[in-house]
Design a protein around this motif. Structure first.
Motif, short mmCIF file in Angstrom:
data_model
loop_
_atom_site.label_atom_id
_atom_site.label_comp_id
_atom_site.label_asym_id
_atom_site.label_seq_id
_atom_site.Cartn_x
_atom_site.Cartn_y
_atom_site.Cartn_z
N LYS A 89 -6.99 11.05 -7.57
CA LYS A 89 -6.55 9.97 -6.69
C LYS A 89 -5.36 10.38 -5.84
O LYS A 89 -5.31 10.12 -4.65
CB LYS A 89 -6.21 8.74 -7.52
N HIS A 90 -4.37 11.08 -6.46
CA HIS A 90 -3.18 11.42 -5.68
C HIS A 90 -3.48 12.45 -4.61
O HIS A 90 -2.84 12.49 -3.57
CB HIS A 90 -2.03 11.89 -6.59
N THR A 108 3.96 9.69 -7.90
CA THR A 108 2.58 9.70 -7.43
C THR A 108 2.34 8.43 -6.62
O THR A 108 2.40 7.32 -7.19
CB THR A 108 1.57 9.76 -8.59
N LYS A 152 0.95 5.15 -4.83
CA LYS A 152 -0.13 4.22 -5.13
C LYS A 152 -0.90 3.91 -3.86
O LYS A 152 -0.32 3.80 -2.79
CB LYS A 152 0.44 2.91 -5.70
N LEU A 162 -2.47 1.38 -1.63
CA LEU A 162 -2.31 -0.05 -1.41
C LEU A 162 -3.53 -0.64 -0.71
O LEU A 162 -4.25 0.06 0.01
CB LEU A 162 -1.05 -0.31 -0.59
N GLY A 171 3.94 4.46 -1.91
CA GLY A 171 2.66 3.83 -1.65
C GLY A 171 2.10 4.25 -0.31
O GLY A 171 2.86 4.62 0.59
N GLU A 204 -1.23 -4.06 -4.26
CA GLU A 204 -1.64 -2.82 -4.93
C GLU A 204 -3.13 -2.87 -5.25
O GLU A 204 -3.66 -3.94 -5.56
CB GLU A 204 -0.84 -2.62 -6.21
#
Length: 351
Positions: free
Chosen positions: A3-4, A118, A120, A122, A301, A351
């Motif tokens: 994901k990151h 890391t 997020k 949004l 984010g 989020e």
């Protein structure tokens, strides 16, 4: 793909940094033991400051500095532990002033401090869509007393206006001289501050009458990009990874943070908006907004707004990028648009 890593792809304005610990201007007597430096350091890590003494000089003491601020003094050639937790992200410039045998000499080096956060991913929801002038090459967007103000760019086409965002009706507009390429704007204490791109010139207008009150020159040799404020200080971007803190009275740059997502600098920071204690920033040529910690520059984010392009009715070019963030404290919603876009979007973020 993790994901990151996906988030880094969204912000492809990143530039991967070189290894830390490069020697810089070191003398022939002493040097930092750069071979012991890591490629990157995280804020929770400590650094042992120490030098090499290949000529076996008798050292009396060493004064260590980090970013020209004294970190401490050691007797002889002992090491000095230094905590990185309170440092801003980016390069940390190290200096050792060595006193030996009635003389002194310097050694210098640098390391790179990166983010341990890391980001997020949004989400956003479009709750309203309003008309936007397709002739507006948007550079700055900000609400003040429930009225939307916008500054635009391009020489011969730059203007500052305030208008009714629901209908597009213009209340007042100031056209800049053709020699100026307008950039970001912000409003503080009934004064409108407006930057220009490469002319190193800014303007201050009365927010109520929009009459020009002052012209000023940039304090630093930087370009003018985005602008915002937190009610006390003004912040501006210059097209790099830096966000500058500017004194609104003297218009001098006090300090800056470097914006990092993980180990990577996020360059080409453009339009800025201060929302609930965070910077929301456009990254030039990316349909994304990064949410940045103002204390250290860490991206916490990422808001992927690439889907908004599908809602546009007009044809846009590669130059017509997402740019323009305005928070309306009355509605507690965010307004976004782009250069020459025909729509202004009111969104909520979660989020």
């Amino acid at each position: 793909m993790k994901k990151h890593n996906l988030l880094y792809v969204i912000l492809l304005g990143i530039t991967f940094s070189n290894c830390g610990g490069k020697k810089k201007g070191e003398n022939s007597i002493f040097s930092f033991d750069s071979g012991q430096f890591a490629t990157h350091y995280l804020p929770q890590e400590n650094l042992d400051l120490g030098i090499l003494n290949p000529k076996a000089k008798e050292i009396d003491s060493i004064v260590y500095y980090v970013n020209d601020i004294k970190a401490g003094t050691t007797k002889g050639n002992s090491k000095l532990p230094f905590e990185l937790k309170n440092q801003k992200l980016g390069y940390q410039y190290l200096k050792a002033l060595v006193y030996f045998e009635g003389e002194n000499a310097e050694a210098t080096a640098r390391i790179e401090l990166v983010s341990d956060v890391t980001p997020k991913l949004l989400k956003y929801k479009v709750i309203n869509t309003y008309p936007h002038d397709t002739g507006a090459f948007t550079e700055g967007l900000e609400f003040y007393k429930d009225t939307l103000y916008e500054s635009t760019g391009l020489k011969g086409k730059s203007f500052l206006r305030k208008y009714d965002y629901k209908t597009g009706k213009v209340y007042k507009q100031i056209d800049l001289d053709a020699q100026y390429f307008g950039e970001g704007t912000t409003i503080l204490n009934d004064k409108i501050y407006l930057l220009t791109y490469q002319e190193k010139t800014g303007f201050i207008y009365n927010a109520n009458t929009m009459k020009l009150e002052k012209t000023f020159s940039f304090d630093k040799d930087i370009e003018g990009w985005g602008m915002t404020n937190d009610g006390k200080n003004i912040y501006q971007s210059d097209g790099t990874e830096k966000i500058w803190t500017t004194n609104p009275e003297t218009l001098k740059q006090i300090s800056y943070i470097n914006v990092y997502s993980g180990t990577s600098k996020i360059k080409a920071i453009n339009e800025l908006e201060w929302i609930n204690g965070k910077f929301y920033v456009n990254v030039w040529q990316k349909d994304a907004i990064a949410v940045v910690n103002p204390n250290n520059g860490a991206v916490g984010g990422i808001l992927d707004l690439s889907g908004l392009r599908k809602s546009l009715s007009n044809t846009i070019t590669i130059e017509d990028v997402l740019n323009g963030i305005a928070y309306n404290p009355k509605t507690k919603t965010i307004f976004v648009t782009g250069k020459n876009w025909d729509k202004l979007f009111e969104i909520t973020v979660s989020e």
